[in-house]
Design an enzyme around this catalytic site. Structure first.
Site, PDB file in Angstrom:
ATOM      1  N   HIS A  20       0.866  -1.177   0.000  1.00  0.00           N
ATOM      2  CA  HIS A  20       0.000   0.000   0.000  1.00  0.00           C
ATOM      3  C   HIS A  20       0.908   1.233   0.000  1.00  0.00           C
ATOM      4  O   HIS A  20       2.034   1.178   0.504  1.00  0.00           O
ATOM      5  CB  HIS A  20      -0.833  -0.053   1.285  1.00  0.00           C
ATOM      6  CG  HIS A  20      -1.873   0.997   1.414  1.00  0.00           C
ATOM      7  ND1 HIS A  20      -1.591   2.261   1.849  1.00  0.00           N
ATOM      8  CD2 HIS A  20      -3.213   0.981   1.183  1.00  0.00           C
ATOM      9  CE1 HIS A  20      -2.699   2.978   1.890  1.00  0.00           C
ATOM     10  NE2 HIS A  20      -3.705   2.219   1.482  1.00  0.00           N
ATOM     11  N   ASP A  48       3.302  -4.283   8.121  1.00  0.00           N
ATOM     12  CA  ASP A  48       2.064  -3.521   7.979  1.00  0.00           C
ATOM     13  C   ASP A  48       0.903  -4.497   8.175  1.00  0.00           C
ATOM     14  O   ASP A  48       0.608  -5.324   7.309  1.00  0.00           O
ATOM     15  CB  ASP A  48       2.042  -2.894   6.582  1.00  0.00           C
ATOM     16  CG  ASP A  48       0.699  -2.270   6.235  1.00  0.00           C
ATOM     17  OD1 ASP A  48      -0.264  -2.404   7.019  1.00  0.00           O
ATOM     18  OD2 ASP A  48       0.604  -1.648   5.144  1.00  0.00           O
ATOM     19  N   GLN A  68      -4.316  -5.028   7.012  1.00  0.00           N
ATOM     20  CA  GLN A  68      -5.310  -5.967   6.480  1.00  0.00           C
ATOM     21  C   GLN A  68      -5.330  -7.290   7.232  1.00  0.00           C
ATOM     22  O   GLN A  68      -6.314  -8.020   7.166  1.00  0.00           O
ATOM     23  CB  GLN A  68      -5.060  -6.236   4.989  1.00  0.00           C
ATOM     24  CG  GLN A  68      -5.265  -5.031   4.082  1.00  0.00           C
ATOM     25  CD  GLN A  68      -6.720  -4.550   4.022  1.00  0.00           C
ATOM     26  OE1 GLN A  68      -7.650  -5.262   4.417  1.00  0.00           O
ATOM     27  NE2 GLN A  68      -6.929  -3.335   3.547  1.00  0.00           N
ATOM     28  N   LYS A  74     -10.678  -0.791  10.315  1.00  0.00           N
ATOM     29  CA  LYS A  74     -10.848  -1.964   9.451  1.00  0.00           C
ATOM     30  C   LYS A  74     -11.220  -3.196  10.264  1.00  0.00           C
ATOM     31  O   LYS A  74     -11.413  -4.269   9.730  1.00  0.00           O
ATOM     32  CB  LYS A  74      -9.556  -2.246   8.679  1.00  0.00           C
ATOM     33  CG  LYS A  74      -9.190  -1.165   7.661  1.00  0.00           C
ATOM     34  CD  LYS A  74      -7.956  -1.577   6.902  1.00  0.00           C
ATOM     35  CE  LYS A  74      -7.270  -0.442   6.183  1.00  0.00           C
ATOM     36  NZ  LYS A  74      -8.015   0.091   5.054  1.00  0.00           N
ATOM     37  N   CYS A  91      -4.850   2.531  -3.566  1.00  0.00           N
ATOM     38  CA  CYS A  91      -3.590   3.034  -2.962  1.00  0.00           C
ATOM     39  C   CYS A  91      -2.457   2.030  -3.151  1.00  0.00           C
ATOM     40  O   CYS A  91      -1.586   1.897  -2.279  1.00  0.00           O
ATOM     41  CB  CYS A  91      -3.762   3.370  -1.488  1.00  0.00           C
ATOM     42  SG  CYS A  91      -5.021   4.591  -1.187  1.00  0.00           S
TER      43      CYS A  91
HETATM   44  N1  C6P Z   1      -6.241   0.373   2.762  1.00  0.00           N
HETATM   45  C1  C6P Z   1      -8.037   0.051   1.195  1.00  0.00           C
HETATM   46  O1  C6P Z   1      -9.112   0.353   0.655  1.00  0.00           O
HETATM   47  P1  C6P Z   1      -5.108   3.687   6.944  1.00  0.00           P
HETATM   48  O2  C6P Z   1      -5.704   4.423   5.786  1.00  0.00           O
HETATM   49  O3  C6P Z   1      -3.920   4.419   7.497  1.00  0.00           O
HETATM   50  O4  C6P Z   1      -6.080   3.247   7.956  1.00  0.00           O
HETATM   51  O5  C6P Z   1      -4.537   2.319   6.347  1.00  0.00           O
HETATM   52  C2  C6P Z   1      -3.555   2.372   5.361  1.00  0.00           C
HETATM   53  C3  C6P Z   1      -3.282   1.014   4.821  1.00  0.00           C
HETATM   54  C4  C6P Z   1      -2.032   0.468   5.008  1.00  0.00           C
HETATM   55  N2  C6P Z   1      -1.734  -0.772   4.567  1.00  0.00           N
HETATM   56  C5  C6P Z   1      -2.626  -1.532   3.948  1.00  0.00           C
HETATM   57  C6  C6P Z   1      -2.252  -2.908   3.517  1.00  0.00           C
HETATM   58  C7  C6P Z   1      -3.917  -1.024   3.721  1.00  0.00           C
HETATM   59  O6  C6P Z   1      -4.813  -1.790   3.099  1.00  0.00           O
HETATM   60  C8  C6P Z   1      -4.246   0.273   4.151  1.00  0.00           C
HETATM   61  C9  C6P Z   1      -5.607   0.867   3.889  1.00  0.00           C
HETATM   62  C10 C6P Z   1      -7.594   0.789   2.428  1.00  0.00           C
HETATM   63  O7  C6P Z   1      -7.342  -0.852   0.756  1.00  0.00           O
HETATM   64  C11 C6P Z   1      -7.787   2.259   2.300  1.00  0.00           C
HETATM   65  S1  C6P Z   1      -6.701   3.002   1.127  1.00  0.00           S
END
Ligand code: C6P
Length: 417
Positions: free
Chosen positions: A130, A208, A211, A234, A374
């Protein structure tokens, strides 16, 4: 449709806990929420816990010697202990509240990265990250003169482990920063092996978990990662709060991130002394209701059982992949084995742009995400500009997968020739 897949969950009972799932998107068109990788829905218990904080004991934490502030502080710090237990951290001191995964990773880049990396050093990431596990490192590289390199992925959507080990051997890697589960492919990475190899090469490892944490059991001590980042929103919790786990010895050595109230023990006009962990990294009034909401989300997930959440998603994903494979002209990015991936199906269709797919699905009440999610470099790797992503959670049903498939046939009728 009739099928042989079984789930350990009483999905109807789970669904009854999520008020939004009763919604119709338009009269007569019930919502099918398949955008869980973007953000999950919230059970009533989470909504009520946050409501209760504002109605009964709203106060700032760590500051007042009054009843309400004591109650708020207990709930806020109690949530931290619950989070530590959920991911099996050795201590609550290793749990730093942030806004989200993105902020957690940026915190590491601005503190550990800034203090430890310089010209000649390499950060090793992957092609399936991401943007929040790419851009903070690119920015850090610009500031300190280090380099970011990316481990390639295979056509089937797995990390090329041979290339990973080779790059680790050949390059002066100081940090390995990888996702635990891809938000597009669903691929679950062998993080234990990755972290072990990183440590053997003398590198620090960041995982990270945005997910993975909502969907599979996570044990940071078993994984042995030095840093692990995730977001509440999430995993059935509210937006506005995330977590950075870090090993205590490393956090102790790191300089603070933001400066201000609460992150200090003592301030003089010429110098300041930092607070103990974890507060050294938490400047200013935090997201109190959100921490309380996240705690209740964890209670909910553990009440269902993370093994059961995962088993349900494997069954739903297996069914979705099987049914999607029947539709001519439809391709799903990533591993085809549902036990090797999370509940994600990123769909690419001949002659149909993902945005058009999502619009037609929306007309049928089905919420999916269309775009690059993203993860632009990942889509470039597959020579596609975007995909339409259906992502599942514990409240999704096999019937909802049937509705997705019916709607995809409508997309074909409408858009393809
Ligand atoms: N992915 C998706 O629709 P945040 O936005 O900081 O809570 O999470 C960022 C993030 C980081 N790593 C991974 C693997 C992610 O999937 C995400 C967030 C969402 O896939 C929103 S872009």
């Amino acid at each position: 449709m009739k099928h042989d897949f079984e789930t350990p969950l009483d999905v109807a009972a789970v669904r009854a806990d999520f008020p939004v799932l009763e919604r119709e998107v338009r009269p007569g068109v019930p919502l099918v929420y398949l955008d869980n990788a973007a953000t999950s829905q919230k059970p009533l218990s989470v909504i009520e816990a946050m409501n209760d904080y504002y109605r009964r004991y709203n106060a700032n934490v760590h500051r007042g010697i009054h009843k309400l502030s004591e109650e708020a502080t207990d709930a806020y710090e109690g949530a931290r202990k619950r989070i530590a237990q959920f991911i099996n951290a050795a201590s609550y001191r290793e749990i730093i509240y942030t806004r989200n995964t993105t902020e957690s990773i940026n915190l590491v880049a601005w503190t550990w990265g800034q203090a430890n990396l310089g010209p000649g050093d390499v950060i090793l990431s992957t092609e399936m990250e991401h943007h929040s596990n790419i851009v903070p490192w690119q920015l850090l590289a610009r500031r300190v003169g280090c380099e970011v390199r990316y481990v390639p992925i295979t056509e089937g959507g797995e990390l090329d482990m041979e290339a990973f080990h080779q790059m680790l051997d050949e390059l002066p890697v100081k940090l390995v920063a990888v996702t635990h589960m891809s938000n597009v492919l669903g691929t679950i990475l062998p993080v234990r092996e990755i972290v072990e190899a990183a440590h053997a090469a003398g590198a620090v490892a960041l995982v990270d978990g945005a997910q993975s944490t909502p969907h599979i059991p996570v044990d940071v001590q078993e994984m042995d990662a030095d840093f692990f980042a995730f977001s509440s929103h999430k995993m059935l919790g509210p937006t506005g709060i995330g977590v950075l786990y870090g090993k205590r010895a490393i956090l102790e050595e790191m300089p603070p991130f933001l400066g201000g109230g609460d992150m200090i023990k003592r301030v003089e006009l010429g110098k300041s002394e930092w607070n103990d962990l974890p507060w050294k990294f938490e400047a200013g009034t935090p997201s109190i209701a959100e921490a309380i909401g996240l705690k209740v989300a964890i209670d909910y997930l553990e009440g269902v059982g993370m093994e059961n959440v995962h088993a349900h998603e494997v069954a739903i994903t297996a069914y979705a992949l099987e049914r999607l494979a029947e539709v001519p002209g439809v391709r799903v990015l990533g591993p085809s084995d549902p036990t090797r991936k999370g509940g994600v199906a990123a769909i690419v269709m001949d002659d149909a742009h993902p945005h058009d797919i999502a619009q037609i699905l929306d007309h049928e009440g089905i919420a999916v995400r269309a775009g690059h999610h993203c993860a632009m470099p990942l889509h470039q790797r597959y020579n596609v500009v975007a995909s339409a992503r259906a992502s599942f959670y514990l409240y999704n049903t096999f019937e909802e997968v049937d509705r997705l498939i019916e709607a995809i046939y409508k997309v074909k009728e409408t858009l393809t020739f």
